[in-house]
Scaffold this motif. Structure first.
Motif, PDB file in Angstrom:
ATOM      1  N   CYS A  90      11.180   5.623  -6.259  1.00 38.23           N
ATOM      2  CA  CYS A  90      11.678   4.710  -7.342  1.00 38.23           C
ATOM      3  C   CYS A  90      11.226   5.258  -8.588  1.00 38.23           C
ATOM      4  O   CYS A  90      10.171   5.633  -8.975  1.00 38.23           O
ATOM      5  N   LEU A 123      15.597   1.817 -11.727  1.00 40.63           N
ATOM      6  CA  LEU A 123      15.807   0.570 -12.417  1.00 40.63           C
ATOM      7  C   LEU A 123      16.336   0.567 -13.709  1.00 40.63           C
ATOM      8  O   LEU A 123      16.215   1.715 -14.242  1.00 40.63           O
ATOM      9  N   THR A 140       7.749  -2.637  -8.441  1.00 43.29           N
ATOM     10  CA  THR A 140       8.598  -2.349  -7.445  1.00 43.29           C
ATOM     11  C   THR A 140       7.968  -1.320  -6.074  1.00 43.29           C
ATOM     12  O   THR A 140       8.032  -1.581  -5.138  1.00 43.29           O
ATOM     13  N   GLN A 144       7.199  -2.800  -2.453  1.00 44.38           N
ATOM     14  CA  GLN A 144       8.059  -1.779  -1.427  1.00 44.38           C
ATOM     15  C   GLN A 144       6.996  -1.488  -0.195  1.00 44.38           C
ATOM     16  O   GLN A 144       7.380  -0.853   0.827  1.00 44.38           O
ATOM     17  N   GLY A 388      15.080  -4.091  -4.451  1.00 45.06           N
ATOM     18  CA  GLY A 388      13.960  -3.342  -4.239  1.00 45.06           C
ATOM     19  C   GLY A 388      12.418  -4.211  -3.835  1.00 45.06           C
ATOM     20  O   GLY A 388      11.482  -3.710  -3.752  1.00 45.06           O
ATOM     21  N   ASN A 389      12.998  -5.176  -3.478  1.00 45.03           N
ATOM     22  CA  ASN A 389      11.837  -6.333  -3.262  1.00 45.03           C
ATOM     23  C   ASN A 389      11.727  -6.544  -1.547  1.00 45.03           C
ATOM     24  O   ASN A 389      12.468  -7.282  -1.059  1.00 45.03           O
TER      25      ASN A 389
END
Length: 582
Positions: A90, A123, A140, A144, A388-389
């Motif tokens: 990420c 992001l 994030t 994750q 992303g959650n």
């Protein structure tokens, strides 16, 4: 049909310092990381084998979630890949912008690891300050992962988004942290405060918060995160889909609150849910769609079947109770059949007892709420995951099986790929609004159904008590005319009067019991309240700026709203369990 068995999986996140805050010799730290990651992998595979009937047949899956910043992020990614982990990356910005963060010496390592990533999410950090964007990517990582590794010197962050901030965020969200001294000269330490401790606020530099992460303690963390709770009975759950529980749908059809098609079918329809398919299309992974649609549908159908079974049980109990009274009174009309009627009455009473004991012993109410809770978690998961959650933070409390299953499914869903552009975020928001609209429409319809059923049950009760009065007055009139002992179908009018003036109130009392146990009026009110809350949420969502953080916050609100209804049902089940009518 049973819930598909999930994959045994865990997701490990990393936060830590850039090279200027790491020692020149990184070999001790690399050894510590390799040892810990290897131990986690061994324990997870052991858990999979020990619970083979609850997991899929695939080998245990482990993933490291890393932003691949130079320093701690790349060290952990390299160690995890060497231990057989997958890699999800990420980034705080789109790749072309993020590459500018790396020096000429650092970029080849970044590119090599990026090429090995299974999924890459970037992001929209371009719209934020650098500090805010780095905090967002750290958040994030926390969202994750099940467990966060922190390569940290124990000092406060120099600016927002530093290692200490992400450690604090992780612990506050219920995600455990393994703290590695950058020198690698001491064993890692761990912290995992419960939710009450997290709510009180944390002082992360307080030594009392941390304890040595011994091998046994690391195993305990993995066990708590991954071991399925031993409170499911899949065979019992399967039986609910094969039973045809018609008492509740028949009652609703008789009252005009539901269709006769549902009553005649007596079981939930075949699976297929357009709403969750739409949500999953925002995630953008067809493989994810195939397994999560199925899991949501089975959970939803099982919850519907169990709810129908439970409601049919209390409707049936009250109806059978009225039937027992009718059989007892029938002895007045058919005295020669009295032995058979008494035997039939005893059998009816025995059936009521058996049904009630079965429901209590098998925990129908608890299982229904658990399955409904699971379905609601899976309903919102694809949209949250698209941002992303995954929401894997739980605290060290033992998991109920529905939460465990939802988290196992979230791990399989994993990280979405691509860049969170403004148009993509707007699409996720629009799909979330559609989900809110769908739920608001359901509660609007349910309020109407429950209100109609409540009114008609009340009117039927009024009619039965009115008929009791009519029978009594009619017999008094006959008696006044000297006809009190006239024969009707071979039986004295007095006996018929006794039969009906006792039966009608008994049936009326049964209808009252159904009204109270069924919570029709309260159910109507709850649905009306939830519709109002959902309509207000929709208005807020439509007015929000197109921002991933706003959409994520609104999705958390939606989850809380859907969960609040289940909390009310759970409280009600404790106050009014299925009991013998009387």
């Amino acid at each position: 049909m049973s819930l598909p068995r999930p994959l045994a999986a865990l997701r490990i996140g990393i936060t830590g310092h850039r090279p200027h805050r790491l020692p020149p010799d990184l070999s001790p730290l690399r050894a510590r990381l390799a040892e810990t990651l290897g131990a986690i992998a061994v324990r997870l595979e052991d858990i999979r084998r020990e619970n083979a009937g609850r997991f899929g047949n695939e080998a245990a899956s482990l993933t490291i979630v890393s932003p691949l910043a130079a320093g701690a992020d790349t060290l952990a990614a390299e160690a995890a890949l060497a231990a057989g982990y997958g890699l999800d990356v990420c980034m705080p910005f789109a790749p072309e912008r993020y590459r500018k963060d790396f020096s000429a010496e650092e970029r080849p390592v970044f590119e090599r690891l990026l090429a090995r990533a299974d999924r890459v999410l970037s992001l929209p950090g371009e719209r934020l300050s650098d500090e805010e964007s780095y905090y967002a990517i750290g958040a994030t990582v926390v969202e994750q992962c099940d467990l966060l590794l922190a390569i940290w010197d124990g000092k406060h962050s120099g600016g927002r988004g530093g290692t200490a901030d992400i450690v604090e965020l992780s612990l506050a969200s219920g995600t455990p942290v393994l703290w590695f001294d950058p020198t690698g000269t001491s064993a890692p330490r761990m912290a995992w405060p419960d939710r009450e401790g997290s709510a009180r606020g944390l002082v992360i530099v307080d030594p009392a918060l941390w304890s040595e992460a011994t091998p046994d303690r690391i195993e305990w963390i993995v066990d708590t995160l991954a071991t399925p709770p031993d409170d499911t009975d899949e065979q019992a759950l399967d039986r609910y889909l094969t039973r045809r529980s018609r008492a509740w749908p028949t009652l609703m059809a008789v009252l005009g609150a539901d269709s006769w098609g549902k009553a005649l079918r007596g079981r939930p329809p075949d699976y297929g849910d357009a709403a969750i398919r739409s949500s999953l299309s925002a995630f953008g992974n067809d493989a994810a769609s195939s397994f999560l649609v199925r899991r949501y549908d089975v959970a939803d159908r099982l919850a519907t079947a169990l709810g129908q079974q439970l409601r049919s049980a209390f409707v049936g109990n009250f109806v059978l109770g009225a039937l027992a009274v009718a059989l007892a009174l029938a002895g007045l009309i058919l005295p020669d059949a009295k032995p058979g009627l008494v035997l039939a009455e005893l059998l009816v009473i025995l059936l009521i007892i058996v049904r009630t004991r079965q429901a209590t012993r098998q925990g129908w109410h608890r299982r229904w709420i658990d399955l409904r809770n699971l379905a609601e978690q899976l309903r919102v998961l694809p949209l949250s995951a698209s941002l992303g959650n995954l929401g894997l933070g739980i605290g060290p409390e033992s998991l109920g099986w529905s939460r465990w299953y939802a988290q196992a499914s979230a791990r399989e869903l994993g990280m979405p790929g691509g860049h969170l552009t403004e148009s993509r975020i707007a699409d996720i928001r629009d799909r979330a609004i559609a989900l809110v609209d769908d739920q608001a429409a359901y509660h609007r319809s349910n309020a109407a159904r429950m209100g109609k059923a409540e009114r008609r049950l009340r009117h039927l009760g009024d009619v039965l008590f009115a008929l009791t009065i009519v029978c009594g007055v009619a017999w008094l009139a006959l008696t006044g005319l000297g006809l009190g002992h006239v024969k009707i179908l071979g039986t004295d009018a007095a006996k018929w009067t006794t039969f009906f003036t006792a039966l009608f109130p008994a049936v009326g009392a049964a209808l009252y019991g159904i009204r109270m146990q069924g919570e029709f009026a309260a159910g109507q009110e709850r649905s009306q309240d939830l519709e109002r809350v959902l309509v207000a949420l929709r208005s807020d969502m439509a007015a929000d700026a197109v921002d991933d953080r706003h959409v994520a916050a609104r999705l958390r609100q939606l989850s809380a709203i859907l969960g609040s209804e289940l909390d009310q049902w759970r409280s009600l089940s404790e106050k009014r369990p299925l009991e013998l009518p009387g």
